[in-house]
Enzyme design. Structure first.
Site, PDB file in Angstrom:
ATOM      1  N   THR A 233       0.835  -1.208   0.000  1.00  0.00           N
ATOM      2  CA  THR A 233       0.000   0.000   0.000  1.00  0.00           C
ATOM      3  C   THR A 233       0.868   1.256   0.000  1.00  0.00           C
ATOM      4  OG1 THR A 233      -1.619   1.253   1.266  1.00  0.00           O
ATOM      5  CG2 THR A 233      -0.222  -0.220   2.523  1.00  0.00           C
ATOM      6  N   LYS A 274       1.526  -4.036   6.635  1.00  0.00           N
ATOM      7  CA  LYS A 274       2.063  -4.083   5.269  1.00  0.00           C
ATOM      8  C   LYS A 274       3.566  -3.782   5.265  1.00  0.00           C
ATOM      9  CE  LYS A 274      -1.080  -4.399   2.375  1.00  0.00           C
ATOM     10  NZ  LYS A 274      -1.898  -5.565   1.935  1.00  0.00           N
TER      11      LYS A 274
HETATM   12  P1  NAD Z   1     -11.003  -7.352   0.533  1.00  0.00           P
HETATM   13  O1  NAD Z   1     -11.149  -7.406   2.001  1.00  0.00           O
HETATM   14  O2  NAD Z   1     -12.187  -7.018  -0.306  1.00  0.00           O
HETATM   15  O3  NAD Z   1     -10.425  -8.762   0.023  1.00  0.00           O
HETATM   16  C1  NAD Z   1      -9.442  -9.491   0.724  1.00  0.00           C
HETATM   17  C2  NAD Z   1      -9.791 -10.967   0.585  1.00  0.00           C
HETATM   18  O4  NAD Z   1      -8.799 -11.730   1.280  1.00  0.00           O
HETATM   19  C3  NAD Z   1     -11.140 -11.321   1.209  1.00  0.00           C
HETATM   20  O5  NAD Z   1     -11.938 -12.048   0.302  1.00  0.00           O
HETATM   21  C4  NAD Z   1     -10.775 -12.138   2.448  1.00  0.00           C
HETATM   22  O6  NAD Z   1     -11.743 -13.113   2.749  1.00  0.00           O
HETATM   23  C5  NAD Z   1      -9.435 -12.733   2.038  1.00  0.00           C
HETATM   24  N1  NAD Z   1      -8.549 -13.056   3.181  1.00  0.00           N
HETATM   25  C6  NAD Z   1      -8.190 -12.252   4.206  1.00  0.00           C
HETATM   26  N2  NAD Z   1      -7.382 -12.906   5.051  1.00  0.00           N
HETATM   27  C7  NAD Z   1      -7.213 -14.147   4.536  1.00  0.00           C
HETATM   28  C8  NAD Z   1      -6.496 -15.293   4.966  1.00  0.00           C
HETATM   29  N3  NAD Z   1      -5.778 -15.299   6.113  1.00  0.00           N
HETATM   30  N4  NAD Z   1      -6.532 -16.424   4.215  1.00  0.00           N
HETATM   31  C9  NAD Z   1      -7.263 -16.438   3.061  1.00  0.00           C
HETATM   32  N5  NAD Z   1      -7.967 -15.388   2.607  1.00  0.00           N
HETATM   33  C10 NAD Z   1      -7.941 -14.253   3.340  1.00  0.00           C
HETATM   34  O7  NAD Z   1      -9.792  -6.354   0.225  1.00  0.00           O
HETATM   35  P2  NAD Z   1      -9.414  -5.628  -1.144  1.00  0.00           P
HETATM   36  O8  NAD Z   1      -9.954  -4.258  -1.104  1.00  0.00           O
HETATM   37  O9  NAD Z   1      -9.699  -6.510  -2.279  1.00  0.00           O
HETATM   38  O10 NAD Z   1      -7.839  -5.518  -0.957  1.00  0.00           O
HETATM   39  C11 NAD Z   1      -7.011  -6.570  -1.416  1.00  0.00           C
HETATM   40  C12 NAD Z   1      -5.550  -6.235  -1.128  1.00  0.00           C
HETATM   41  O11 NAD Z   1      -5.213  -5.020  -1.777  1.00  0.00           O
HETATM   42  C13 NAD Z   1      -5.244  -6.059   0.352  1.00  0.00           C
HETATM   43  O12 NAD Z   1      -4.006  -6.664   0.633  1.00  0.00           O
HETATM   44  C14 NAD Z   1      -5.156  -4.572   0.534  1.00  0.00           C
HETATM   45  O13 NAD Z   1      -4.247  -4.257   1.552  1.00  0.00           O
HETATM   46  C15 NAD Z   1      -4.660  -4.114  -0.824  1.00  0.00           C
HETATM   47  N6  NAD Z   1      -5.102  -2.747  -1.152  1.00  0.00           N
HETATM   48  C16 NAD Z   1      -6.443  -2.455  -1.282  1.00  0.00           C
HETATM   49  C17 NAD Z   1      -6.833  -1.146  -1.586  1.00  0.00           C
HETATM   50  C18 NAD Z   1      -8.278  -0.745  -1.724  1.00  0.00           C
HETATM   51  O14 NAD Z   1      -8.551   0.467  -1.908  1.00  0.00           O
HETATM   52  N7  NAD Z   1      -9.235  -1.662  -1.671  1.00  0.00           N
HETATM   53  C19 NAD Z   1      -5.844  -0.162  -1.778  1.00  0.00           C
HETATM   54  C20 NAD Z   1      -4.493  -0.504  -1.631  1.00  0.00           C
HETATM   55  C21 NAD Z   1      -4.130  -1.800  -1.314  1.00  0.00           C
HETATM   56  N1  USQ Z   2     -11.363  10.070   4.380  1.00  0.00           N
HETATM   57  C1  USQ Z   2     -12.244  11.137   4.541  1.00  0.00           C
HETATM   58  N2  USQ Z   2     -13.569  10.857   4.570  1.00  0.00           N
HETATM   59  C2  USQ Z   2     -14.067   9.600   4.440  1.00  0.00           C
HETATM   60  C3  USQ Z   2     -13.167   8.524   4.256  1.00  0.00           C
HETATM   61  C4  USQ Z   2     -11.823   8.799   4.243  1.00  0.00           C
HETATM   62  O1  USQ Z   2     -11.835  12.287   4.655  1.00  0.00           O
HETATM   63  O2  USQ Z   2     -15.296   9.423   4.490  1.00  0.00           O
HETATM   64  C5  USQ Z   2      -9.913  10.323   4.312  1.00  0.00           C
HETATM   65  C6  USQ Z   2      -9.094   9.599   5.372  1.00  0.00           C
HETATM   66  O3  USQ Z   2      -9.003  10.346   6.572  1.00  0.00           O
HETATM   67  C7  USQ Z   2      -7.774   9.424   4.658  1.00  0.00           C
HETATM   68  C8  USQ Z   2      -8.141   9.326   3.193  1.00  0.00           C
HETATM   69  O4  USQ Z   2      -9.471   9.816   3.087  1.00  0.00           O
HETATM   70  O5  USQ Z   2      -6.982  10.558   4.825  1.00  0.00           O
HETATM   71  C9  USQ Z   2      -8.107   7.909   2.644  1.00  0.00           C
HETATM   72  O6  USQ Z   2      -8.899   7.085   3.481  1.00  0.00           O
HETATM   73  P1  USQ Z   2      -9.579   5.751   2.905  1.00  0.00           P
HETATM   74  O7  USQ Z   2     -10.485   5.214   3.947  1.00  0.00           O
HETATM   75  O8  USQ Z   2     -10.130   6.004   1.556  1.00  0.00           O
HETATM   76  O9  USQ Z   2      -8.310   4.838   2.672  1.00  0.00           O
HETATM   77  P2  USQ Z   2      -7.307   4.136   3.698  1.00  0.00           P
HETATM   78  O10 USQ Z   2      -7.832   4.029   5.071  1.00  0.00           O
HETATM   79  O11 USQ Z   2      -5.979   4.796   3.543  1.00  0.00           O
HETATM   80  O12 USQ Z   2      -7.241   2.659   3.136  1.00  0.00           O
HETATM   81  C10 USQ Z   2      -7.541   2.301   1.789  1.00  0.00           C
HETATM   82  C11 USQ Z   2      -7.701   0.781   1.769  1.00  0.00           C
HETATM   83  C12 USQ Z   2      -6.382   0.139   2.192  1.00  0.00           C
HETATM   84  C13 USQ Z   2      -5.263   0.669   1.310  1.00  0.00           C
HETATM   85  C14 USQ Z   2      -5.204   2.191   1.316  1.00  0.00           C
HETATM   86  C15 USQ Z   2      -4.246   2.735   0.285  1.00  0.00           C
HETATM   87  O13 USQ Z   2      -8.752   0.393   2.658  1.00  0.00           O
HETATM   88  O14 USQ Z   2      -6.494  -1.267   2.070  1.00  0.00           O
HETATM   89  O15 USQ Z   2      -4.042   0.164   1.782  1.00  0.00           O
HETATM   90  O16 USQ Z   2      -6.496   2.703   0.931  1.00  0.00           O
HETATM   91  S1  USQ Z   2      -3.407   4.164   0.886  1.00  0.00           S
HETATM   92  O17 USQ Z   2      -4.425   5.133   1.313  1.00  0.00           O
HETATM   93  O18 USQ Z   2      -2.602   4.670  -0.177  1.00  0.00           O
HETATM   94  O19 USQ Z   2      -2.628   3.738   2.025  1.00  0.00           O
END
Ligand code: NAD
Ligand code: USQ
Length: 482
Positions: A233, A274
């Site tokens: 991330t 992470k």
């Molecule tokens: P999500 O929660 O929708 O999906 C994660 C999946 O992993 C789920 O289906 C969950 O059941 C599975 N899982 C969790 N722990 C597990 C385990 N121990 N064994 C097997 N399966 C397991 O999350 P997402 O939004 O799809 O994010 C996926 C990845 O991308 C994460 O690693 C997250 O940190 C990263 N990421 C997401 C975002 C975002 O905005 N969604 C941004 C940056 C990074």
């Molecule tokens: N924020 C608001 N209002 C809201 C929601 C969020 O102002 O209603 C702000 C938060 O305070 C933060 C920013 O928006 O400053 C981003 O928050 P977010 O909830 O959209 O994202 P974050 O908590 O950082 O996490 C998400 C994913 C995570 C991933 C991360 C990428 O859930 O899995 O790792 O985005 S990053 O932000 O680059 O770390």
């Protein structure tokens, strides 16, 4: 023992170690007090077994379809290809393939000709039960999703249901599927969830760090040429007052120069997990010759991809609640239902963002351009950066075009983070590999907004406000509804 089961799959429970048995309904706090965070009353282990043994881990290896067991081609040692037609490793294991990014990616890779297996514990679906939340979109069971995919395309995706923290399960899965690449999405990914209380903080770090460590050991023991593509991330870097490089920075100090991992300043127990993952992966690349790519992804928005559009049963999840919902997705839902946009604090918090269609592209590019043995590649995976205020302005303008009256409120920031800061993160490496970004244009806004409007009757407005405070972590809940 690792074999595939038929459609009417039986379930095998493995004797995974018991690490986490405290009920997860303790320690939820309402923040602010005008709304409630629902809690599910069962402990985590109840998800996986109602039997006598207190099992955290369970193993269901199931596929709706027979699979071809041809000898897998060896991954190419010809790395860093920049041509448009890189050689493809054929067998890709997608850990977390039932989740938001993983589901879209698994379908995309399957559509592109890869043999795909999904490995997932399905715990994300359980978090919804636990918190009383739900996806904006109705989502089918993973089995029905895969049946639908097979009937539409003729392509099979294997399914292994289990917890990667259970090394026995993971070992059998590796030996059964024999992946050439592993894409690892399978973590607890909500920063607010990790900040609810001690038990969720411990769960998050245990689940994420041990799961990833197990994947590294499984590669070492069973598939040493396998390329690990790990979702990291952008939040690992924090918000330093200098440009953020892609993974490494060259520093001259007291007359000596070295290229070092970029400093990490994570700001939640989730983001810290992470960082620990990245360190473990980097170390095993050096120590064991693991080949790995860390994709430091920004905040993902959107829901439609070419494949999930094919049928409503393939629809992806879309989180908008205060725990799992992310900024832009939440703002679009808020605009659709007439809830003011929830800008936390001053709204100057700036992050990298990308469309989910670019997530699937980036992962494919990473797979097609594998790291060399012992190499730890790091890419910053986002396409544009925005402050929260800028996002609110974009959504307001797009909403006005659709006749919506969009308001914004300032919510006291539940997090501890910089609210006005310098932010300039590099993100050129994936573009150099061929990424063609979908930018957040007005039309995209319209289509994302229109999508949320379509499902607005499913919105539970009580789930919108933030419910977890960084400063008051672990404080007993004031209100928990049944
Ligand atoms: P999500 O929660 O929708 O999906 C994660 C999946 O992993 C789920 O289906 C969950 O059941 C599975 N899982 C969790 N722990 C597990 C385990 N121990 N064994 C097997 N399966 C397991 O999350 P997402 O939004 O799809 O994010 C996926 C990845 O991308 C994460 O690693 C997250 O940190 C990263 N990421 C997401 C975002 C975002 O905005 N969604 C941004 C940056 C990074
Ligand atoms: N924020 C608001 N209002 C809201 C929601 C969020 O102002 O209603 C702000 C938060 O305070 C933060 C920013 O928006 O400053 C981003 O928050 P977010 O909830 O959209 O994202 P974050 O908590 O950082 O996490 C998400 C994913 C995570 C991933 C991360 C990428 O859930 O899995 O790792 O985005 S990053 O932000 O680059 O770390």
């Amino acid at each position: 023992m690792a074999h595939l089961l038929s459609t009417s799959c039986s379930i095998k429970f493995s004797s995974g170690c018991k690490r986490y048995s405290k009920p997860l309904n303790q320690g939820l706090e309402a923040f602010p007090t005008s709304f409630t965070l629902q809690a599910f009353k069962y402990p985590l282990r109840s998800l996986v077994s109602q039997g006598q043994k207190p099992l955290r881990n369970y193993t269901v290896r199931a596929t709706t379809l027979p699979i071809s067991k041809e000898a897998p081609p060896q991954p190419s040692s010809d790395t860093h290809q920049t041509s448009n037609e890189p050689s493809k490793p054929q067998r890709v294991m997608v850990i977390g393939g039932d989740g938001y990014c993983g589901w879209a990616t698994a379908l995309h890779l399957s559509n592109r000709g890869y043999e795909v297996a999904i490995v997932d514990s399905l715990i994300r679906r359980y978090f919804d039960h636990q918190l009383g939340t739900d996806s904006l979109t109705p989502i089918s069971s993973i089995q029905n999703r895969l049946r639908c995919w097979k009937s539409l395309t003729g392509k099979s995706i294997e399914l292994y249901v289990g917890d990667i923290c259970d090394f026995e399960f993971l070992s059998e899965t590796f030996q059964s599927f024999e992946p050439d690449a592993v894409v690892h999405f399978g973590e607890q990914r909500s920063a607010p969830y990790s900040m609810i209380d001690r038990s969720r903080a411990v769960f998050t770090q245990n689940n994420n760090v041990i799961g990833t460590l197990n994947v590294l050991f499984a590669i070492k023991e069973f598939r040493e040429q396998c390329h690990l593509v790990k979702l990291g991330t952008m939040g690992e870097y924090g918000t330093p007052n200098i440009d953020i490089e892609e993974g490494y920075i060259t520093i001259t100090h007291n007359g000596r120069t070295d290229t070092l991992p970029y400093p990490k300043q994570a700001s939640s127990f989730y983001h810290l997990s992470k960082v620990h993952d990245s360190n473990n992966i980097a170390f095993t690349c050096k120590a064991w010759g693991i080949r790995a790519t860390d994709l430091n992804q920004g905040v993902v928005y959107g829901v439609r991809t070419d494949e999930t559009e094919m049928h409503e049963e393939l629809c992806n999840r879309f989180d908008y609640d205060g725990v799992f919902g992310t900024a832009l997705n939440r703002f679009c839902v808020q605009a659709a239902v007439g809830h003011p946009l929830t800008v936390y604090g001053k709204g100057g918090q700036t992050r990298g963002y990308l469309d989910i269609r670019d997530t699937v592209q980036c992962v494919e590019l990473a797979i097609a351009n594998p790291a060399q043995p012992g190499e730890f590649l790091v890419y910053n995976q986002f396409t544009e950066q925005f402050s929260v205020n800028e996002l609110a302005t974009l959504v307001t303008k797009a909403g006005e075009k659709l006749g919506l009256n969009v308001q914004t409120i300032t919510v006291p920031n539940p997090r501890v983070e910089e609210e006005e800061h310098y932010y300039n993160a590099k993100h050129t490496k994936l573009v150099e590999l061929g990424l063609e970004p979908h930018l957040l244009s007005d039309s995209l806004q319209d289509s994302l907004l229109n999508f949320t409007i379509k499902y607005k009757d499913r919105v539970d407005t009580k789930q919108i406000m933030p419910s977890v405070s960084w400063r008051k972590i672990g404080v007993k809940p004031k209100t928990i509804t049944a």
